[in-house]
Write a protein that holds these residues in place. Structure first.
Motif, PDB file in Angstrom:
ATOM      1  N   VAL A 228      53.989  62.193 -19.114  1.00  0.00           N
ATOM      2  CA  VAL A 228      55.319  62.783 -19.045  1.00  0.00           C
ATOM      3  C   VAL A 228      55.554  63.473 -17.704  1.00  0.00           C
ATOM      4  CG1 VAL A 228      56.976  64.022 -20.445  1.00  0.00           C
ATOM      5  CG2 VAL A 228      54.743  63.489 -21.373  1.00  0.00           C
TER       6      VAL A 228
ATOM      7  N   ILE B 126      58.513  64.943 -12.437  1.00  0.00           N
ATOM      8  CA  ILE B 126      58.586  64.804 -10.982  1.00  0.00           C
ATOM      9  C   ILE B 126      59.823  64.007 -10.583  1.00  0.00           C
ATOM     10  CG2 ILE B 126      57.461  63.744  -8.991  1.00  0.00           C
ATOM     11  CD1 ILE B 126      54.787  64.413 -10.465  1.00  0.00           C
ATOM     12  N   ALA B 127      60.112  62.946 -11.335  1.00  0.00           N
ATOM     13  CA  ALA B 127      61.280  62.120 -11.011  1.00  0.00           C
ATOM     14  C   ALA B 127      62.562  62.946 -11.123  1.00  0.00           C
ATOM     15  CB  ALA B 127      61.338  60.912 -11.937  1.00  0.00           C
ATOM     16  N   VAL B 128      62.661  63.751 -12.187  1.00  0.00           N
ATOM     17  CA  VAL B 128      63.868  64.563 -12.349  1.00  0.00           C
ATOM     18  C   VAL B 128      63.966  65.587 -11.215  1.00  0.00           C
ATOM     19  CG1 VAL B 128      65.103  66.141 -13.864  1.00  0.00           C
ATOM     20  CG2 VAL B 128      63.867  64.226 -14.831  1.00  0.00           C
TER      21      VAL B 128
ATOM     22  N   VAL C  77      65.314  63.836  -8.201  1.00  0.00           N
ATOM     23  CA  VAL C  77      66.760  63.624  -8.254  1.00  0.00           C
ATOM     24  C   VAL C  77      67.508  64.923  -7.958  1.00  0.00           C
ATOM     25  CG1 VAL C  77      68.692  63.026  -9.771  1.00  0.00           C
ATOM     26  CG2 VAL C  77      66.585  61.690  -9.856  1.00  0.00           C
TER      27      VAL C  77
ATOM     28  N   TYR D 207      75.385  70.518 -13.264  1.00  0.00           N
ATOM     29  CA  TYR D 207      74.285  69.558 -13.314  1.00  0.00           C
ATOM     30  C   TYR D 207      73.752  69.460 -14.739  1.00  0.00           C
ATOM     31  CZ  TYR D 207      74.582  69.793  -8.299  1.00  0.00           C
ATOM     32  OH  TYR D 207      75.046  69.721  -7.005  1.00  0.00           O
TER      33      TYR D 207
ATOM     34  N   TRP E  66      56.537  55.578 -19.082  1.00  0.00           N
ATOM     35  CA  TRP E  66      57.326  56.656 -18.488  1.00  0.00           C
ATOM     36  C   TRP E  66      58.138  56.152 -17.315  1.00  0.00           C
ATOM     37  CZ3 TRP E  66      58.134  60.117 -21.785  1.00  0.00           C
ATOM     38  CH2 TRP E  66      57.143  60.468 -22.708  1.00  0.00           C
TER      39      TRP E  66
ATOM     40  N   VAL F 250      55.143  62.541 -14.852  1.00  0.00           N
ATOM     41  CA  VAL F 250      55.805  61.669 -13.880  1.00  0.00           C
ATOM     42  C   VAL F 250      57.318  61.778 -14.028  1.00  0.00           C
ATOM     43  CG1 VAL F 250      55.776  59.370 -12.918  1.00  0.00           C
ATOM     44  CG2 VAL F 250      53.859  60.136 -14.267  1.00  0.00           C
ATOM     45  N   VAL F 251      57.769  61.892 -15.277  1.00  0.00           N
ATOM     46  CA  VAL F 251      59.211  62.026 -15.517  1.00  0.00           C
ATOM     47  C   VAL F 251      59.714  63.338 -14.937  1.00  0.00           C
ATOM     48  CG1 VAL F 251      60.994  62.165 -17.297  1.00  0.00           C
ATOM     49  CG2 VAL F 251      59.053  60.624 -17.595  1.00  0.00           C
TER      50      VAL F 251
ATOM     51  N   ILE G  64      62.044  56.791 -16.390  1.00  0.00           N
ATOM     52  CA  ILE G  64      62.519  57.193 -15.060  1.00  0.00           C
ATOM     53  C   ILE G  64      63.665  56.290 -14.599  1.00  0.00           C
ATOM     54  CG2 ILE G  64      61.847  57.231 -12.627  1.00  0.00           C
ATOM     55  CD1 ILE G  64      59.100  58.275 -13.637  1.00  0.00           C
TER      56      ILE G  64
ATOM     57  N   LEU H 131      67.379  65.738  -4.346  1.00  0.00           N
ATOM     58  CA  LEU H 131      68.348  64.895  -3.628  1.00  0.00           C
ATOM     59  C   LEU H 131      69.762  65.454  -3.799  1.00  0.00           C
ATOM     60  CD1 LEU H 131      68.548  62.065  -2.134  1.00  0.00           C
ATOM     61  CD2 LEU H 131      69.175  61.142  -4.357  1.00  0.00           C
TER      62      LEU H 131
END
Lengths: 164, 122
Positions: A19, A24-26, A29, A119, B94, A21-22, B98, A32
């Motif tokens: 999880v 980190i992805a959020v 975003v 947001y 995951w 990784v998710v 993403i 950005l």
């Protein structure tokens, strides 16, 4: 060359899993989004709302730092992740409250205004998940260090995602 | 921005995002379907870039700040590509989530772009 005799570092430093990784992805975003917003705000007229625009820029820097700190391994980055994420939580609460109590203070919106409503409240929720996750990771790492000879054999990390 | 095209883009991005997010949460690895959805979103965004360049010459100019609009559009165009690249490197469940988050973020950003283009306040 230094010898790398069975130290727990490579295991405990593998913080990026599942999880996480998710998360980190959020964060990526959001970093950005915050960078884009503050760039536009500062280019189009810093004078209009210096406090709000400075906060936007600060938010952008903090989100970028937090994203990197979550990815990068090691104790130092762990601490940076802890500090930046705590900082976010503090600021979303303080700026959020101030923007509700005294809208005059922030004539232009920041990422943190009204608890991050622009947001979808992600800026409010994300640091909470971030801190929970960091705490869990520390427990996992501690468990590894305590009994890493046993742990290395029995509780070996899940299979790396290669194919199939 | 052409309103109907923008609505199509938002709908596709939202649908592709939900599809990927849900399949990821159900434990699916990135598939042709979920990555294809993200690829479609990317194609639509590239089309949108072309439209946004051409539209002002046909009398359809943004009512809001063009700089803000373009920052949104370029950022949005990076997201599905980054999500797909991630999913190709790390083929875990995951990664599917993403890809979904990236597409949902694009849907929100497209909505913001439409607002900037059509009904700009302040």
């Amino acid at each position: 060359m230094t010898s790398t005799e069975q130290d727990p570092q490579p295991r405990s430093s593998r913080r990026v899993r599942g999880v996480g990784v998710v998360l980190i992805a959020v964060y990526g975003v959001l970093a950005l989004a915050a960078t884009g917003r503050s760039t536009v705000q500062i280019i189009t007229g810093f004078d209009q709302a210096p406090i709000a625009y400075s906060l936007s820029a600060l938010a952008a820097v903090v989100y970028i730092l937090a994203t990197i700190a979550l990815i990068a391994p090691g104790a130092v980055w762990y601490r940076i992740a802890l500090v930046t994420i705590s900082f976010e939580l503090l600021f979303v609460l303080v700026v959020g409250t101030l923007s509700v109590v005294d809208a005059e203070l922030f004539p232009r919106n920041t990422v943190w205004s009204y608890y991050g409503i622009g947001y979808l409240f992600v800026p409010l929720v994300l640091p909470i998940f971030g801190l929970l996750w960091l705490r869990r990771q520390r427990r996992v790492a501690a468990a590894h260090i305590q009994g890493h000879t046993i742990a290395a054999d029995t509780v070996s990390s899940p299979v790396p995602p290669t194919g199939v | 921005m052409i309103p109907w095209l923008a609505y199509v883009e938002i709908a596709v991005a939202a649908a592709a995002g939900l599809l990927a997010a849900v399949s990821g949460l159900l434990g699916r690895r990135p598939s042709d379907l979920t990555l294809g959805g993200a690829a479609l979103v990317e194609v639509l965004l590239i089309a949108q870039i072309v439209v946004a360049i051409v539209a002002p010459f046909t009398g359809n100019s943004p009512t809001g700040n063009p700089l803000e609009f373009w920052v949104y559009l370029v950022s949005a165009a990076l997201l599905p590509a980054a999500g797909i690249a991630w999913a190709l490197v790390d083929r875990g469940r995951w990664s599917t989530v993403i890809v979904g988050i990236a597409c949902l973020a694009v849907a929100i950003m497209l909505y913001r772009m439409l607002v900037i283009w059509t009904v700009q306040q302040a």
